[in-house]
Scaffold this active site. Structure first.
Site, mmCIF file in Angstrom:
data_model
loop_
_atom_site.group_PDB
_atom_site.id
_atom_site.type_symbol
_atom_site.label_atom_id
_atom_site.label_comp_id
_atom_site.label_asym_id
_atom_site.label_seq_id
_atom_site.Cartn_x
_atom_site.Cartn_y
_atom_site.Cartn_z
ATOM 1 N N GLU A 51 15.184 17.000 -31.910
ATOM 2 C CA GLU A 51 13.799 16.528 -31.907
ATOM 3 C C GLU A 51 12.828 17.491 -31.220
ATOM 4 O OE1 GLU A 51 12.722 12.277 -32.087
ATOM 5 O OE2 GLU A 51 12.379 12.587 -29.934
ATOM 6 N N LYS A 53 9.476 17.491 -29.337
ATOM 7 C CA LYS A 53 8.800 16.450 -28.567
ATOM 8 C C LYS A 53 8.056 17.113 -27.410
ATOM 9 C CE LYS A 53 10.293 12.102 -26.370
ATOM 10 N NZ LYS A 53 11.530 11.289 -26.124
ATOM 11 N N LYS A 113 8.864 11.274 -36.906
ATOM 12 C CA LYS A 113 9.113 10.293 -35.845
ATOM 13 C C LYS A 113 7.756 9.779 -35.368
ATOM 14 C CE LYS A 113 12.046 8.603 -32.577
ATOM 15 N NZ LYS A 113 12.480 9.504 -31.492
ATOM 16 N N GLU A 162 15.390 1.844 -37.216
ATOM 17 C CA GLU A 162 15.793 1.813 -35.810
ATOM 18 C C GLU A 162 15.945 0.390 -35.293
ATOM 19 O OE1 GLU A 162 14.033 4.669 -32.899
ATOM 20 O OE2 GLU A 162 13.245 2.830 -31.990
ATOM 21 N N ASN A 183 18.667 2.742 -30.864
ATOM 22 C CA ASN A 183 17.931 3.367 -29.767
ATOM 23 C C ASN A 183 18.356 2.731 -28.457
ATOM 24 O OD1 ASN A 183 16.058 4.519 -28.028
ATOM 25 N ND2 ASN A 183 14.381 4.379 -29.494
ATOM 26 N N GLU A 213 20.511 7.110 -30.687
ATOM 27 C CA GLU A 213 19.268 7.705 -30.220
ATOM 28 C C GLU A 213 19.055 7.432 -28.735
ATOM 29 O OE1 GLU A 213 15.981 6.235 -32.521
ATOM 30 O OE2 GLU A 213 17.217 5.926 -34.272
ATOM 31 N N SER A 214 18.487 8.400 -28.031
ATOM 32 C CA SER A 214 18.041 8.305 -26.634
ATOM 33 C C SER A 214 19.192 8.281 -25.636
ATOM 34 C CB SER A 214 17.157 7.075 -26.410
ATOM 35 O OG SER A 214 15.978 7.135 -27.176
#
Length: 269
Positions: A51, A53, A113, A162, A183, A213-214
């Site tokens: 990603e 970001k 995103k 998600e 997530n 994710e995350s």
């Protein structure tokens, strides 16, 4: 507040949806996001969606002056299967131009995103050069989610849907999701639960692509998620902060950089 701001903006958008769909459909061929993830997962055991970001509400500035084309190239050289680009400006410091720069710099698929709340957002994703779009179960009504998945498919975009828990996975599946991201970050508090994805993995059918994710920062994190059944991890902050982004991407699948350092291509269209 973030979702509310996007809802207000969407309500004020007076563009004709039929025209937007027509313009988006004429954008040119997409790169197959789901196929890229599946192929990388088969070849390496785990695909990395890396990603771009600049900042986040929970962490503040990460790298506000990054060059998206350069970062995308580094991710590609490190072996990323796909790239995710934050396009929210107010809260994440991103922009559509970041996505366009990344898309033009590499030949691998790009995910937009953002907080997608209506059909115009899906059309805009296709028009700006994305190959996939994020749809968040927690911010969409059931019918909205179904409609946006259908529109994404009509425009040949992959919908990464998600979820945050078992109930949201069920909602995603009911709406027709073929790729589900779990997530581990709470949307309200921004707290990360590093065990969430492993708990929720059992609810995702084998024929649906599963993405964690995350809260993923090390090769050990990635390996644990691969063992839990995930085909891919979506990683942002730890990669952006890394002094060697190519090596950081490569490390997530446990392969030395030299084993898989493909040439960077330039996307068409």
């Amino acid at each position: 507040a973030i979702v509310g701001a996007h809802r207000v903006r969407a309500a004020a958008d007076r563009r004709d949806i039929d025209e937007l769909v027509e313009q988006a459909a004429a954008r040119g061929p997409v790169r197959p996001f789901g196929a890229a993830v599946s192929s990388a997962a088969r070849a390496r055991g785990l695909a990395v969606i890396a990603e771009i970001k600049r900042r986040s509400p929970s962490k503040g500035d990460i790298d506000p002056v990054l060059d998206p084309a350069t970062v995308a190239g580094d991710y590609r050289l490190g072996g990323a299967a796909c790239i995710s680009v934050l396009t929210d400006e107010e809260f994440f410091g991103g922009s559509p131009s970041d996505l366009m720069a990344a898309s033009n710099a590499v030949d691998i698929p790009i995910l937009r995103k953002d907080f997608t709340v209506g059909p115009a957002d899906v059309c805009d994703a296709r028009t700006m050069g994305a190959d996939a779009v994020l749809l968040i179960v927690a911010v969409l009504a059931d019918q909205e989610l179904r409609d946006l998945i259908e529109l994404a498919e009509r425009l040949e975009l992959t919908a990464l849907v998600e979820a945050h828990d078992e109930d949201e996975v069920a909602q995603a599946l009911s709406a027709g999701a073929r790729m589900i991201g779990v997530n581990q970050r709470d949307l309200a508090t921004f707290a990360v639960d590093g065990d969430r994805a492993c708990r929720v993995a059992r609810c995702i059918p084998d024929d649906v692509i599963a993405v964690a994710e995350s809260g993923i920062g090390t090769a050990g994190d990635a390996l644990r998620l691969a063992d839990a059944g995930y085909q891919a991890v979506l990683v942002g902050e730890s990669l952006v902060r890394s002094p060697d982004r190519r090596a950081a991407v490569a490390a997530l699948t446990g392969h030395p950089l030299g084993m898989r350092a493909p040439a960077v291509g330039v996307a068409e269209g």
